[in-house]
Design a protein around this motif. Structure first.
Motif, PDB file in Angstrom:
ATOM      1  N   ALA A  66       0.820  -1.220   0.000  1.00 56.84           N
ATOM      2  CA  ALA A  66       0.000   0.000   0.000  1.00 56.84           C
ATOM      3  C   ALA A  66       0.851   1.266   0.000  1.00 56.84           C
ATOM      4  CB  ALA A  66      -0.907  -0.004   1.224  1.00 56.84           C
ATOM      5  N   GLY A  67       0.533   2.171  -0.874  1.00 61.53           N
ATOM      6  CA  GLY A  67       1.226   3.466  -0.906  1.00 61.53           C
ATOM      7  C   GLY A  67       2.470   3.493  -1.775  1.00 61.53           C
ATOM      8  N   VAL A  68       3.004   2.302  -2.099  1.00 58.92           N
ATOM      9  CA  VAL A  68       4.285   2.263  -2.826  1.00 58.92           C
ATOM     10  C   VAL A  68       4.138   2.823  -4.242  1.00 58.92           C
ATOM     11  CG1 VAL A  68       5.994   0.690  -3.834  1.00 58.92           C
ATOM     12  CG2 VAL A  68       5.314   0.433  -1.446  1.00 58.92           C
ATOM     13  N   THR A  69       3.079   2.407  -4.955  1.00 60.13           N
ATOM     14  CA  THR A  69       2.911   2.910  -6.327  1.00 60.13           C
ATOM     15  C   THR A  69       2.810   4.437  -6.331  1.00 60.13           C
ATOM     16  OG1 THR A  69       1.780   0.857  -6.865  1.00 60.13           O
ATOM     17  CG2 THR A  69       1.558   2.640  -8.456  1.00 60.13           C
ATOM     18  N   ASN A  70       2.061   4.980  -5.368  1.00 57.84           N
ATOM     19  CA  ASN A  70       1.948   6.449  -5.291  1.00 57.84           C
ATOM     20  C   ASN A  70       3.306   7.100  -5.076  1.00 57.84           C
ATOM     21  OD1 ASN A  70      -0.779   6.419  -5.709  1.00 57.84           O
ATOM     22  ND2 ASN A  70      -1.317   6.571  -3.540  1.00 57.84           N
ATOM     23  N   SER A  71       4.139   6.528  -4.194  1.00 58.93           N
ATOM     24  CA  SER A  71       5.467   7.117  -3.966  1.00 58.93           C
ATOM     25  C   SER A  71       6.301   7.049  -5.234  1.00 58.93           C
ATOM     26  CB  SER A  71       6.255   6.386  -2.890  1.00 58.93           C
ATOM     27  OG  SER A  71       5.479   6.117  -1.811  1.00 58.93           O
ATOM     28  N   LEU A  72       6.220   5.916  -5.934  1.00 60.99           N
ATOM     29  CA  LEU A  72       7.032   5.763  -7.146  1.00 60.99           C
ATOM     30  C   LEU A  72       6.606   6.778  -8.212  1.00 60.99           C
ATOM     31  CD1 LEU A  72       7.098   1.845  -7.276  1.00 60.99           C
ATOM     32  CD2 LEU A  72       9.008   3.352  -6.674  1.00 60.99           C
ATOM     33  N   ILE A  73       5.294   6.988  -8.323  1.00 60.08           N
ATOM     34  CA  ILE A  73       4.799   7.983  -9.280  1.00 60.08           C
ATOM     35  C   ILE A  73       5.316   9.366  -8.878  1.00 60.08           C
ATOM     36  CG2 ILE A  73       2.700   9.144 -10.146  1.00 60.08           C
ATOM     37  CD1 ILE A  73       1.267   6.427  -9.896  1.00 60.08           C
ATOM     38  N   GLY A  74       5.279   9.633  -7.561  1.00 61.39           N
ATOM     39  CA  GLY A  74       5.787  10.909  -7.046  1.00 61.39           C
ATOM     40  C   GLY A  74       7.259  11.126  -7.397  1.00 61.39           C
ATOM     41  N   TYR A  75       8.067  10.070  -7.275  1.00 58.69           N
ATOM     42  CA  TYR A  75       9.490  10.204  -7.623  1.00 58.69           C
ATOM     43  C   TYR A  75       9.653  10.614  -9.078  1.00 58.69           C
ATOM     44  CZ  TYR A  75      10.533   7.539  -3.329  1.00 58.69           C
ATOM     45  OH  TYR A  75      10.626   7.103  -2.038  1.00 58.69           O
ATOM     46  N   CYS A  76       8.880   9.978  -9.960  1.00 61.67           N
ATOM     47  CA  CYS A  76       8.988  10.304 -11.393  1.00 61.67           C
ATOM     48  C   CYS A  76       8.659  11.775 -11.618  1.00 61.67           C
ATOM     49  CB  CYS A  76       8.043   9.450 -12.234  1.00 61.67           C
ATOM     50  SG  CYS A  76       8.505   7.725 -12.282  1.00 61.67           S
ATOM     51  N   ARG A  77       7.578  12.235 -10.972  1.00 62.42           N
ATOM     52  CA  ARG A  77       7.168  13.639 -11.143  1.00 62.42           C
ATOM     53  C   ARG A  77       8.225  14.580 -10.596  1.00 62.42           C
ATOM     54  NH1 ARG A  77       1.164  12.580  -9.538  1.00 62.42           N
ATOM     55  NH2 ARG A  77       0.425  11.792 -11.552  1.00 62.42           N
ATOM     56  N   ASP A  78       8.845  14.177  -9.478  1.00 62.99           N
ATOM     57  CA  ASP A  78       9.862  15.042  -8.880  1.00 62.99           C
ATOM     58  C   ASP A  78      11.055  15.220  -9.814  1.00 62.99           C
ATOM     59  OD1 ASP A  78       8.280  15.299  -6.708  1.00 62.99           O
ATOM     60  OD2 ASP A  78       9.416  13.921  -5.416  1.00 62.99           O
ATOM     61  N   VAL A  79      11.416  14.144 -10.504  1.00 59.33           N
ATOM     62  CA  VAL A  79      12.565  14.256 -11.415  1.00 59.33           C
ATOM     63  C   VAL A  79      12.169  15.091 -12.618  1.00 59.33           C
ATOM     64  CG1 VAL A  79      14.147  12.993 -12.933  1.00 59.33           C
ATOM     65  CG2 VAL A  79      13.521  12.045 -10.716  1.00 59.33           C
ATOM     66  N   SER A  80      10.988  14.815 -13.166  1.00 57.23           N
ATOM     67  CA  SER A  80      10.580  15.557 -14.347  1.00 57.23           C
ATOM     68  C   SER A  80       9.082  15.415 -14.572  1.00 57.23           C
ATOM     69  CB  SER A  80      11.378  15.016 -15.547  1.00 57.23           C
ATOM     70  OG  SER A  80      10.576  14.847 -16.657  1.00 57.23           O
ATOM     71  N   PRO A  81       8.367  16.541 -14.596  1.00 60.48           N
ATOM     72  CA  PRO A  81       6.915  16.466 -14.801  1.00 60.48           C
ATOM     73  C   PRO A  81       6.570  15.840 -16.154  1.00 60.48           C
ATOM     74  CG  PRO A  81       7.608  18.700 -14.191  1.00 60.48           C
ATOM     75  CD  PRO A  81       8.847  17.919 -14.448  1.00 60.48           C
TER      76      PRO A  81
ATOM     77  N   HIS B 188       7.911  13.260 -17.824  1.00 65.30           N
ATOM     78  CA  HIS B 188       8.823  12.128 -17.911  1.00 65.30           C
ATOM     79  C   HIS B 188       8.503  11.228 -19.103  1.00 65.30           C
ATOM     80  CE1 HIS B 188       5.765  11.596 -14.659  1.00 65.30           C
ATOM     81  NE2 HIS B 188       5.305  10.809 -15.614  1.00 65.30           N
ATOM     82  N   ASP B 189       9.523  10.500 -19.534  1.00 67.27           N
ATOM     83  CA  ASP B 189       9.406   9.488 -20.579  1.00 67.27           C
ATOM     84  C   ASP B 189       8.516   8.353 -20.040  1.00 67.27           C
ATOM     85  OD1 ASP B 189       9.821   7.336 -22.256  1.00 67.27           O
ATOM     86  OD2 ASP B 189      12.012   7.466 -22.221  1.00 67.27           O
ATOM     87  N   ALA B 190       7.425   8.072 -20.751  1.00 65.15           N
ATOM     88  CA  ALA B 190       6.456   7.083 -20.264  1.00 65.15           C
ATOM     89  C   ALA B 190       7.082   5.696 -20.087  1.00 65.15           C
ATOM     90  CB  ALA B 190       5.279   7.005 -21.231  1.00 65.15           C
ATOM     91  N   ARG B 191       8.109   5.382 -20.888  1.00 66.13           N
ATOM     92  CA  ARG B 191       8.730   4.053 -20.772  1.00 66.13           C
ATOM     93  C   ARG B 191       9.511   3.936 -19.463  1.00 66.13           C
ATOM     94  NH1 ARG B 191      10.918   5.176 -26.651  1.00 66.13           N
ATOM     95  NH2 ARG B 191      11.190   7.069 -25.451  1.00 66.13           N
ATOM     96  N   GLU B 192      10.173   5.027 -19.098  1.00 65.21           N
ATOM     97  CA  GLU B 192      10.925   4.988 -17.836  1.00 65.21           C
ATOM     98  C   GLU B 192       9.979   5.049 -16.642  1.00 65.21           C
ATOM     99  OE1 GLU B 192      13.678   3.883 -18.026  1.00 65.21           O
ATOM    100  OE2 GLU B 192      14.283   4.402 -20.049  1.00 65.21           O
ATOM    101  N   TYR B 193       8.864   5.800 -16.797  1.00 65.36           N
ATOM    102  CA  TYR B 193       7.832   5.818 -15.757  1.00 65.36           C
ATOM    103  C   TYR B 193       7.401   4.380 -15.477  1.00 65.36           C
ATOM    104  CZ  TYR B 193       2.946   6.286 -14.066  1.00 65.36           C
ATOM    105  OH  TYR B 193       1.769   6.163 -13.381  1.00 65.36           O
ATOM    106  N   ASP B 194       7.144   3.610 -16.534  1.00 65.73           N
ATOM    107  CA  ASP B 194       6.722   2.216 -16.349  1.00 65.73           C
ATOM    108  C   ASP B 194       7.809   1.376 -15.688  1.00 65.73           C
ATOM    109  OD1 ASP B 194       4.146   2.399 -17.170  1.00 65.73           O
ATOM    110  OD2 ASP B 194       4.501   1.717 -19.224  1.00 65.73           O
ATOM    111  N   ALA B 195       9.062   1.632 -16.089  1.00 72.08           N
ATOM    112  CA  ALA B 195      10.168   0.881 -15.475  1.00 72.08           C
ATOM    113  C   ALA B 195      10.185   1.140 -13.970  1.00 72.08           C
ATOM    114  CB  ALA B 195      11.499   1.294 -16.108  1.00 72.08           C
ATOM    115  N   VAL B 196       9.903   2.382 -13.574  1.00 72.33           N
ATOM    116  CA  VAL B 196       9.922   2.736 -12.151  1.00 72.33           C
ATOM    117  C   VAL B 196       8.684   2.202 -11.427  1.00 72.33           C
ATOM    118  CG1 VAL B 196       9.908   4.652 -10.493  1.00 72.33           C
ATOM    119  CG2 VAL B 196      11.319   4.809 -12.573  1.00 72.33           C
ATOM    120  N   VAL B 197       7.484   2.526 -11.930  1.00 73.01           N
ATOM    121  CA  VAL B 197       6.279   2.204 -11.136  1.00 73.01           C
ATOM    122  C   VAL B 197       5.967   0.709 -11.107  1.00 73.01           C
ATOM    123  CG1 VAL B 197       5.242   4.491 -11.455  1.00 73.01           C
ATOM    124  CG2 VAL B 197       4.526   2.614 -12.929  1.00 73.01           C
TER     125      VAL B 197
END
Ligand code: ASP
Ligand code: MG
Length: 414
Positions: free
Chosen positions: A44-59, A61-70
């Motif tokens: 619980a909560g992990v996916t939201n944090s991972l999405i937050g990290y992507c946004r923090d690096v770059s609003p 972001h490359d969708a492929r790397e977003y998927d690699a992260v989340v």
């Protein structure tokens, strides 16, 4: 003895204690002689944090790397679940989507599953091993990792159940099943023992958030019985404590109305003074469709002067700004007043029995009018009626309708 898919959502694997408790349920199903494939969400909560990290690096972001992260949240849980099972003497291994493989379209962030080759997994199940699959993820034809959209582990679970020819897919969550309405609004809401795919599909897309809509579509198409049940309570799936989503024919007592849903994620757009000429509706709604904006309820008024008319429709609140942008670009609307209103809620009643009963709509309209609630827009399908109301009436409308259709107690069969 049969094959089961057991899916555990985020709150059901929120910490190590919950993962251990989920593992106990798997052990209990194995003890009943079942082959088991487990599908897990991120804690619980992990996916939201991972999405937050992507946004923090770059609003942007490359969708492929977003998927690699989340997608990584599910990897962690699948490994931990395999360890928890091994500790209990169960032969188990984790699988990531690409290892199965689960082949997906390359719409990153909201991919669809194209094929699942479950041959290798099935062989291992036959040899007595438990498979623990990371939900929510797959691989594209270009070999990139992709994800299935929020709540996508439900879809992974149903798709895997279909690919493995499983007898049932149990979706363990934090509620004990599908209710007649949101128990937070109506404490007397009743858990349904069974519900048809068609009704569940309407309920999921109308705001009951218990299953990802696409998972219900897939279950219906592939004919997979799905049970929604709580991981916080003791009983396991094979004792059927939850709600079984199944074929209409398998439901003996068909209620007229089975559920009341509401969605506050709605916005109403009114176009005042639209030229009343052939083709104009196509030219207005075409660009919205091109922008992938889903239009739901639509009403067009009869024109007074035969020159102009008014059109009202709804979109999801999240799409409102993009919708307004598309409309402002529309040539036909240059003299039209465009009015947006987000202060609305869509309340719906759903039930298969509506097909064969008259007077269902009038009961709804009368009940709402007796409470002084004004209906702004109405739309219907074969098994649902939706009305658009002022947002402040959400709770009152849901409570009123729940009583009007006698949902708090089991309806008697005449
Ligand atoms: N972890 C993903 C999400 O939160 C997928 C899922 O749990 O179904 O959307
Ligand atoms: Mg979910």
């Amino acid at each position: 003895m049969g094959r089961l898919v057991m899916k555990f959502g985020g709150t059901s694997v929120a910490d190590i204690a919950r993962i251990e408790a989920a593992a106990e349920k798997v052990v209990a199903e194995i003890a009943r002689g079942h082959q088991v494939a487990v599908v897990v969400s991120a804690m619980a909560g992990v996916t939201n944090s991972l999405i937050g990290y992507c946004r923090d690096v770059s609003p942007l972001h490359d969708a492929r790397e977003y998927d690699a992260v989340v997608s990584s949240g599910e990897n962690v849980t699948s490994g931990l679940m395999a360890l928890a099972l091994q500790k209990r003497g169960v032969q188990a291994r984790s699988w990531q989507g690409w290892q199965v493989p689960i082949k997906c379209t390359d719409m990153h962030g909201k991919a669809r599953i194209v094929t699942i080759d479950a041959t290798a997994m099935a062989e291992r199940l036959d040899s007595g091993e438990v498979a623990v699959l990371a939900g929510f993820q797959g691989v594209t034809s270009r070999n990139r990792i992709t994800t299935l959209g929020r709540g996508g582990s439900d879809t992974t679970a149903v798709a895997l159940a279909a690919a493995l020819g499983a007898d049932r897919c149990d979706i363990y969550t934090d509620v004990s099943g599908v209710f007649t309405t949101d128990p937070r609004i109506v404490p007397q809401a009743r858990k349904l023992d069974r519900i048809s795919y068609e009704e569940m599909l309407e309920m999921a897309s109308l705001g009951a958030k218990v299953l990802q809509t696409r998972s219900v579509e897939m279950a219906m198409k592939q004919n997979v019985p799905v049970q929604v049940l709580s991981s916080m309570e003791d009983p396991i799936g094979s004792t059927f404590p939850g709600t079984l989503v199944t074929k209409e024919e398998d439901i003996l007592e068909q209620e007229i109305v089975n559920g009341i849903t509401y969605s506050k994620d709605e916005a109403k757009i009114t176009l005042r003074g639209v030229p009343d000429v052939p083709g104009v509706a196509a030219r207005i709604f075409g660009p919205l469709a091109d922008a992938a904006i889903n239009v739901d309820m639509i009403v067009q008024n009869i024109s007074d002067d035969r020159k102009t008319t008014d059109i009202t429709f709804t979109v999801t609140a999240t799409d409102l700004h993009r919708a307004l942008e598309a409309l402002r670009k529309c040539e036909d609307l240059k003299d039209t007043k465009i009015i947006a209103d987000e202060d609305v809620v869509k309340v719906s009643i759903v039930g298969i029995g509506m097909r064969s009963h008259a007077g269902v709509a009038s009961t709804m309209f009368r009940a709402l009018s007796e409470k002084g609630i004004n209906i702004e827009v109405i739309s219907t399908s074969e098994i649902k009626i939706s009305v658009l109301l002022l947002k402040e009436y959400t709770e009152l409308a849901v409570r009123t309708l729940h009583i009007a259709y006698g949902l708090e107690k089991k309806a008697e069969i005449a």
